[in-house]
Design a protein around this motif. Structure first.
Motif, short mmCIF file in Angstrom:
data_model
loop_
_atom_site.label_atom_id
_atom_site.label_comp_id
_atom_site.label_asym_id
_atom_site.label_seq_id
_atom_site.Cartn_x
_atom_site.Cartn_y
_atom_site.Cartn_z
N UNK A 208 -74.23 74.44 60.08
CA UNK A 208 -75.35 73.52 60.36
C UNK A 208 -76.39 73.63 59.25
N UNK A 209 -76.54 72.56 58.52
CA UNK A 209 -77.56 72.51 57.47
C UNK A 209 -77.95 71.05 57.30
N UNK A 210 -79.01 70.82 56.55
CA UNK A 210 -79.46 69.45 56.36
C UNK A 210 -78.38 68.59 55.69
N UNK A 211 -77.64 69.18 54.76
CA UNK A 211 -76.62 68.42 54.04
C UNK A 211 -75.38 68.16 54.89
N UNK A 212 -74.98 69.14 55.71
CA UNK A 212 -73.69 69.05 56.38
C UNK A 212 -73.76 68.82 57.89
N UNK A 213 -74.95 68.57 58.41
CA UNK A 213 -75.09 68.39 59.87
C UNK A 213 -74.17 67.30 60.40
N UNK A 214 -74.00 66.23 59.65
CA UNK A 214 -73.11 65.13 60.05
C UNK A 214 -71.81 65.14 59.23
N UNK A 215 -71.93 65.33 57.92
CA UNK A 215 -70.75 65.28 57.06
C UNK A 215 -69.73 66.37 57.44
N UNK A 216 -70.21 67.52 57.88
CA UNK A 216 -69.31 68.63 58.18
C UNK A 216 -68.77 68.65 59.59
N UNK A 217 -69.12 67.66 60.42
CA UNK A 217 -68.71 67.69 61.82
C UNK A 217 -67.20 67.67 61.98
N UNK A 218 -66.51 66.81 61.27
CA UNK A 218 -65.05 66.70 61.41
C UNK A 218 -64.36 68.00 61.03
N UNK A 219 -64.80 68.62 59.93
CA UNK A 219 -64.20 69.89 59.52
C UNK A 219 -64.44 70.98 60.56
N UNK A 220 -65.66 71.03 61.10
CA UNK A 220 -65.98 72.06 62.10
C UNK A 220 -65.16 71.86 63.36
N UNK A 221 -65.03 70.61 63.81
CA UNK A 221 -64.27 70.35 65.05
C UNK A 221 -62.79 70.61 64.85
N UNK A 222 -62.27 70.27 63.68
CA UNK A 222 -60.85 70.54 63.42
C UNK A 222 -60.59 72.03 63.38
N UNK A 223 -61.52 72.80 62.82
CA UNK A 223 -61.38 74.26 62.81
C UNK A 223 -61.42 74.81 64.23
N UNK A 224 -62.31 74.29 65.07
CA UNK A 224 -62.34 74.71 66.47
C UNK A 224 -60.99 74.48 67.13
N UNK A 225 -60.41 73.31 66.89
CA UNK A 225 -59.13 72.97 67.50
C UNK A 225 -58.01 73.87 66.98
N UNK A 226 -58.00 74.10 65.67
CA UNK A 226 -56.95 74.94 65.07
C UNK A 226 -57.01 76.37 65.56
N UNK A 227 -58.19 76.82 66.00
CA UNK A 227 -58.35 78.21 66.42
C UNK A 227 -58.35 78.43 67.93
N UNK A 228 -58.17 77.37 68.71
CA UNK A 228 -58.19 77.53 70.16
C UNK A 228 -57.17 78.56 70.63
N UNK A 229 -55.95 78.44 70.17
CA UNK A 229 -54.91 79.39 70.59
C UNK A 229 -54.99 80.71 69.81
N UNK A 230 -55.11 80.69 68.46
CA UNK A 230 -55.18 81.97 67.74
C UNK A 230 -56.29 82.89 68.21
N UNK A 231 -57.46 82.35 68.54
CA UNK A 231 -58.57 83.22 68.98
C UNK A 231 -58.22 83.92 70.29
N UNK A 232 -57.54 83.24 71.16
CA UNK A 232 -57.17 83.84 72.44
C UNK A 232 -56.00 84.81 72.29
N UNK A 233 -55.10 84.51 71.35
CA UNK A 233 -54.05 85.49 71.03
C UNK A 233 -54.69 86.75 70.45
#
Length: 331
Positions: free
Chosen positions: A186-211
Motif C-alpha cells: 500500500x503506497x500512493x503509487x501502487x494503491x490501485x495499480x498494485x491491486x491485481x498483483x496483490x490479489x493474485x498473490x493472495x490467491x496463489x498462497x491460499x493453499x501453500x500458507x495453510x500447508x
C-alpha cells in the motif's frame, strides 16, 4: 512418456532443494533479479494510477515467463535429463529457504551480542518495517514473523505449485510473489495499480500458507513445542491477521514456539496495529534461532511432499497406461 516427464520433474525439484540447502540463493545472475528488471520495464510502459492498468501489467509480467516455461517444458518432454537439469536449476532459483534461515540466525547473533545498530541494519534483509526505533524485543518479533511468513513464500509456495503444475507452476508462482513484493504494497503509487498483483498473490498462497501452517504444527516438537498447542493457536488466531495467508503461518509458528506475536508495526509513515497471535511471552533471541530451525524443517518436509506428489503422479500415469494396454489387448 508422461510418467517419465513427471519423474524428471520430481528428481529435478529434489536436486534443486539440495542445491538451495548447499549454496543458498545464487550470488550472481539470479534469475529472479532478471525477472524484476523485466517487470520494471513492463511497469514503465503500462503504469497508470488505476486498477485496469495494474491488471494488464500483471497479465503480461506473469504471462510471459509462464509461457516461456511452458515452452521449455514442451521442448524437453522427450529429454528427461535436460528436463531434470532445467527443473533443478529453476527450483534452486525459486527457493530461498536456506538464505532465509541464515538471515534469521544472523539477527539472533546480533541480538545476543547486544549490537542493536547492527541488528537494525539487518532487519531490511527480512522485512519492510522501519527498524530505526525498534528495540531488541521488537526486532526479534519482526524476525520471527518474517521467517514464519516467508517459509511459505520462499519455500512451500514454489514447491506446492511445482508439485501441481511442474516447471510453469514454479516459474508462475515466483513471478506472482515477486510482483507482490514490487507493487503489491500500500503506497500512493501502487494503491490501485498494485491491486491485481496483490490479489493474485493472495490467491496463489491460499493453499501453500495453510500447508506451511500444518507442517509447522507437525514439526513443533523439533523446537520443543507441542503439536496440540500449535494446532490450537493456529485454528484460533490464524484468521485474526489482516492478510488471509500470513496469519496462518505466523499463528502456527507462535503456537509451536510458545510465544506471542503481533503488535504495532511501522512501515515508513504508515502504522499498523496487528492483533496478538499466541499465548506466550514476546520472542527473545533464542526464539529467533528456534524459528529459523523450524523453517528449515518445514522446508525439508515440504520438499519431500512435493517430490512424492510429483513422483506419485508418475506412478499413477504408468499404472493407467498398463491398464489401458490390458483393456486394448482384451478387446
Amino acid at each position: 512418456m508422461v510418467n517419465r516427464r513427471l519423474q524428471a520433474d520430481a528428481i529435478g525439484m529434489l536436486l534443486g532443494g539440495v542445491l538451495d540447502a548447499m549454496f543458498g540463493d545464487p550470488r550472481r545472475w539470479h534469475p529472479v533479479a532478471g525477472f524484476g528488471r523485466f517487470a520494471a520495464a513492463v511497469e514503465r510502459h503500462t503504469y497508470a494510477d488505476e486498477r485496469p492498468a495494474g491488471a494488464r501489467f500483471t497479465a503480461v509480467a506473469v504471462g510471459v515467463p509462464v509461457a516461456l516455461a511452458a515452452m521449455a517444458a514442451w521442448l524437453t518432454r522427450r529429454r528427461p535429463v535436460a528436463r531434470t537439469v532445467l527443473v533443478a536449476g529453476t527450483t534452486w532459483a525459486a527457493l530461498g529457504g536456506t538464505s532465509l534461515a541464515r538471515e534469521g540466525r544472523v539477527m539472533a547473533d546480533r541480538l545476543d551480542g547486544g549490537d542493536l545498530a547492527s541488528a537494525r541494519a539487518q532487519l531490511p534483509n527480512l522485512c519492510g518495517r522501519d527498524p530505526s526505533a525498534l528495540g531488541a524485543p521488537e526486532l526479534a518479533r519482526a524476525t520471527v514473523e518474517s521467517v514464519a511468513e516467508n517459509t511459505s513464500d520462499a519455500v512451500v509456495g514454489p514447491l506446492f505449485w511445482g508439485a501441481v503444475a511442474g516447471l510453469p507452476g514454479i516459474v508462475g508462482y515466483r513471478a506472482v510473489n515477486t510482483l507482490d513484493a514490487m507493487v503489491g504494497h500500500r503506497s500512493a503509487r501502487y494503491a490501485r495499480f498494485g491491486t491485481a498483483s496483490a490479489r493474485l498473490d493472495d490467491l496463489a498462497n491460499l493453499v501453500p500458507s495453510r500447508v506451511t501452517a500444518a507442517l509447522t504444527v507437525v514439526a513443533a516438537p523439533v523446537v520443543g513445542g507441542r503439536p496440540g498447542e500449535a494446532l490450537r493457536v493456529w485454528l484460533r488466531d490464524g484468521g485474526r491477521h489482516p492478510s488471509p495467508n500470513s496469519g496462518q503461518c505466523e499463528a502456527a509458528a507462535a503456537g509451536a514456539l510458545g510465544i506471542r506475536l503481533g503488535g504495532r508495526n511501522v512501515y515508513g509513515s504508515r502504522v499498523e496495529q496487528r492483533p496478538h497471535l499466541g499465548d506466550g511471552g514476546p520472542p527473545v533471541p533464542r526464539d529467533v534461532r528456534r524459528a529459523a530451525a523450524l523453517s528449515v524443517v518445514v522446508g525439508a518436509a515440504a520438499l519431500g511432499l512435493a517430490c512424492a506428489v510429483r513422483a506419485g503422479a508418475a506412478s499413477r500415469s504408468r499404472a493407467g497406461g498398463r491398464a489401458a494396454a490390458r483393456v486394448g489387448s482384451a478387446a
